[in-house]
Design a protein around this motif. Structure first.
Motif, PDB file in Angstrom:
ATOM      1  N   ARG A 164       0.822  -1.207   0.000  1.00  9.34           N
ATOM      2  CA  ARG A 164       0.000   0.000   0.000  1.00  9.34           C
ATOM      3  C   ARG A 164       0.856   1.257   0.000  1.00  9.34           C
ATOM      4  NH1 ARG A 164      -1.814  -1.180   4.228  1.00  9.34           N
ATOM      5  NH2 ARG A 164      -0.626   0.081   5.654  1.00  9.34           N
ATOM      6  N   SER A 209      -6.970  14.829  -5.726  1.00 10.09           N
ATOM      7  CA  SER A 209      -5.594  14.350  -5.609  1.00 10.09           C
ATOM      8  C   SER A 209      -4.639  15.224  -6.404  1.00 10.09           C
ATOM      9  CB  SER A 209      -5.497  12.902  -6.089  1.00 10.09           C
ATOM     10  OG  SER A 209      -6.264  12.052  -5.276  1.00 10.09           O
ATOM     11  N   SER A 240      -5.071   6.119   4.968  1.00  7.97           N
ATOM     12  CA  SER A 240      -5.277   6.899   3.745  1.00  7.97           C
ATOM     13  C   SER A 240      -3.993   7.166   2.965  1.00  7.97           C
ATOM     14  CB  SER A 240      -5.967   8.234   4.072  1.00  7.97           C
ATOM     15  OG  SER A 240      -5.252   8.957   5.052  1.00  7.97           O
ATOM     16  N   LEU A 295     -10.350   8.105   0.961  1.00 10.82           N
ATOM     17  CA  LEU A 295     -10.479   7.482  -0.355  1.00 10.82           C
ATOM     18  C   LEU A 295     -11.871   7.678  -0.939  1.00 10.82           C
ATOM     19  CD1 LEU A 295      -9.132   5.812  -2.558  1.00 10.82           C
ATOM     20  CD2 LEU A 295      -9.806   3.739  -1.326  1.00 10.82           C
ATOM     21  N   ARG A 335     -12.037  10.622  -2.980  1.00  6.70           N
ATOM     22  CA  ARG A 335     -11.159  10.617  -4.159  1.00  6.70           C
ATOM     23  C   ARG A 335     -11.568   9.457  -5.058  1.00  6.70           C
ATOM     24  NH1 ARG A 335      -6.114   8.988  -2.540  1.00  6.70           N
ATOM     25  NH2 ARG A 335      -6.731   8.427  -0.426  1.00  6.70           N
ATOM     26  N   ASP A 370      -9.511   7.979  -7.885  1.00  6.56           N
ATOM     27  CA  ASP A 370      -8.287   7.213  -7.622  1.00  6.56           C
ATOM     28  C   ASP A 370      -8.549   5.723  -7.425  1.00  6.56           C
ATOM     29  OD1 ASP A 370      -6.873   9.566  -7.698  1.00  6.56           O
ATOM     30  OD2 ASP A 370      -6.686   9.773  -5.526  1.00  6.56           O
ATOM     31  N   ILE A 371      -9.802   5.352  -7.159  1.00  7.72           N
ATOM     32  CA  ILE A 371     -10.104   3.994  -6.701  1.00  7.72           C
ATOM     33  C   ILE A 371      -9.723   2.927  -7.731  1.00  7.72           C
ATOM     34  CG2 ILE A 371     -11.990   2.421  -6.090  1.00  7.72           C
ATOM     35  CD1 ILE A 371     -13.340   4.798  -4.682  1.00  7.72           C
ATOM     36  N   TRP A 381     -15.521   2.858   1.716  1.00  9.49           N
ATOM     37  CA  TRP A 381     -14.125   2.659   2.109  1.00  9.49           C
ATOM     38  C   TRP A 381     -13.765   3.271   3.470  1.00  9.49           C
ATOM     39  CZ3 TRP A 381     -12.408  -1.166  -0.446  1.00  9.49           C
ATOM     40  CH2 TRP A 381     -12.798  -1.363  -1.771  1.00  9.49           C
ATOM     41  N   ASN A 389     -10.161   3.040   4.012  1.00  9.22           N
ATOM     42  CA  ASN A 389      -9.332   3.744   3.038  1.00  9.22           C
ATOM     43  C   ASN A 389      -8.488   2.791   2.185  1.00  9.22           C
ATOM     44  OD1 ASN A 389      -9.842   6.696   3.419  1.00  9.22           O
ATOM     45  ND2 ASN A 389      -9.426   6.128   5.535  1.00  9.22           N
ATOM     46  N   THR A 390      -7.287   3.224   1.808  1.00  7.78           N
ATOM     47  CA  THR A 390      -6.458   2.454   0.891  1.00  7.78           C
ATOM     48  C   THR A 390      -6.097   1.091   1.461  1.00  7.78           C
ATOM     49  OG1 THR A 390      -5.508   4.581   0.233  1.00  7.78           O
ATOM     50  CG2 THR A 390      -4.436   2.620  -0.608  1.00  7.78           C
TER      51      THR A 390
END
Length: 306
Positions: free
Chosen positions: A24, A35, A60, A198, A201, A204-205, A240, A243-244
Motif C-alpha cells: 500500500r 488528488s 489513507s 479514499l 477521491r 483514484d479507486i 471505504w 481507506n487504501t
C-alpha cells in the motif's frame, strides 16, 4: 517500477522492492481532481525547509505523501519513519534523541536516536499526537535550536532535520484540551496538507485497484485478471471506511478467490450500495448525535417528497 492503469500514471518508488513497507505504501496516484490539487500543494511545499503536518484518516496514505515530500526536496539524508504510538514512554528520550555511551546498563556505545539518524534528511512522525507532552516540548526545542542533547551527553549536538508529521485527529482540539503543546502545533501549522479519505477521491479507486491487482498477481505468479464493469461500479460505490488499506485487502482477496479471467462483484466480498446505506443509517440512528439524527430525518422527509 511504474505502469499505467486506466490511462493514468501510477507513481512508485525505484527502491520499492527493497522497502519493508506494505504494498500500500509504494504507490501514489493523482488521478482524482482532489488528488491533483493535493499534488500541486505538495510540490509547492516540498522544496521549502519548513515542517509539514499531514492530516488524514487512518489508512489513507499519509506516510506515502511524506516520502514524496522527502524525495521532491533537495535533502540528501535519510527518510526516517517513526510511529509515535510505538515509542516507549520510559525510553522516549533515548529513542528519539539518542544516548551517550554508558548512559544505560550494558550500553557500551552511543546511539544517534531517530532524530540523529535523520540528520540531513527527513524525520517522519506518524500520529504525532501520541507523543508525551514532555517529549513534545523537547522536540520543539530541537527543531527551533537545530540541536539535540543525547541522554547522558555533556553537551548538545547540532542536527539538520526536516520534520514531516502526520495525524488522524484534530490537533487544535487536542491543544484546547491541554493534550498537545500549543507552540509545537503552531510550528507545524506553517505547512499543512489535507489528505482526503479514499471515498472523497473516487477517481483514484480504480487506478489503485489496478495497481494492487498487478503487484499481487506478480508476487503470487498469477495471471492478471480484468476488473469487470460491474465490479468497477461496486468499487467506486463503496464508502471505504478503511481507506487504501481496506482497498488493498479487498483486491488481494478478490485475486485469490476469482476463478476466471475477470474480477466479478461477488469476488470483492463487498456489500451492495443499498446495503451500505442501510448500515450507515442504522449506525446514525443507533449512535449518532442529535444533530445527525435531525439531519437524517430531514433528509428522509425531503426524499419522501420527491
Amino acid at each position: 517500477m511504474s505502469f499505467e492503469a486506466f490511462g493514468q500514471p501510477l507513481l512508485t518508488f525505484p527502491d520499492a522492492e527493497k522497502s519493508p513497507l506494505s504494498i500500500r505504501a509504494k504507490a501514489l496516484v493523482f488521478v482524482d481532481p482532489r488528488s491533483r490539487q493535493l499534488r500541486e500543494e505538495l510540490e509547492q511545499l516540498a522544496p521549502r525547509s519548513i515542517s509539514v503536518l499531514i492530516r488524514g484518516e487512518t489508512g489513507s496514505g499519509k506516510e506515502l505523501l511524506a516520502r514524496h515530500i522527502h524525495r521532491a526536496s533537495d535533502r540528501g539524508g535519510l527518510f526516517v519513519s517513526v510511529n509515535c504510538g510505538a515509542i516507549s514512554p520510559t525510553y522516549a528520550d533515548a529513542e528519539l534523541f539518542g544516548y551517550a555511551a554508558g548512559s544505560y546498563s550494558g550500553s557500551a556505545s552511543s546511539r544517534a536516536g531517530w532524530f540523529g539518524s535523520a540528520n540531513g534528511g527527513t524525520l517522519y512522525l506518524d500520529e504525532i499526537g501520541d507523543l508525551p507532552l514532555p517529549i513534545q516540548i523537547k522536540l520543539l526545542a530541537a527543531l527551533e535550536n537545530h540541536e539535540v542533547t543525547r541522554v547522558g551527553a555533556p553537551q548538545p549536538s547540532p542536527v539538520d532535520v526536516r520534520l514531516v508529521a502526520a495525524t488522524s485527529i484534530d490537533l487544535a482540539q487536542a491543544v484546547a484540551a491541554g493534550k498537545f503543546h500549543e507552540r509545537l502545533y503552531h510550528y507545524l501549522s506553517e505547512g499543512q496538507l489535507e489528505l482526503p479519505a479514499l471515498r472523497e477521491r473516487v477517481g483514484d479507486i480504480l487506478s489503485l485497484s489496478e495497481y494492487f491487482l498487478g503487484i499481487y498477481s506478480q508476487r503470487l505468479d498469477l495471471p492478471v485478471p480484468l476488473i469487470s464493469e460491474a465490479a468497477q461500479q461496486l468499487l467506486e460505490a463503496h464508502s471505504w471506511p478503511g481507506n487504501t488499506r481496506e482497498l488493498e485487502n479487498v483486491i488481494h482477496f478478490a485475486l485469490l478467490v476469482s476463478t476466471g479471467d475477470e474480477i466479478l462483484p461477488e469476488h470483492l466480498n463487498l456489500p451492495a450500495p443499498l446495503v451500505q446505506i442501510e448500515q450507515q443509517l442504522k449506525q446514525i440512528l443507533g449512535s449518532g448525535s442529535a444533530a445527525e439524527k435531525g439531519a437524517l430525518k430531514q433528509l428522509l422527509k425531503n426524499a419522501a417528497l420527491l
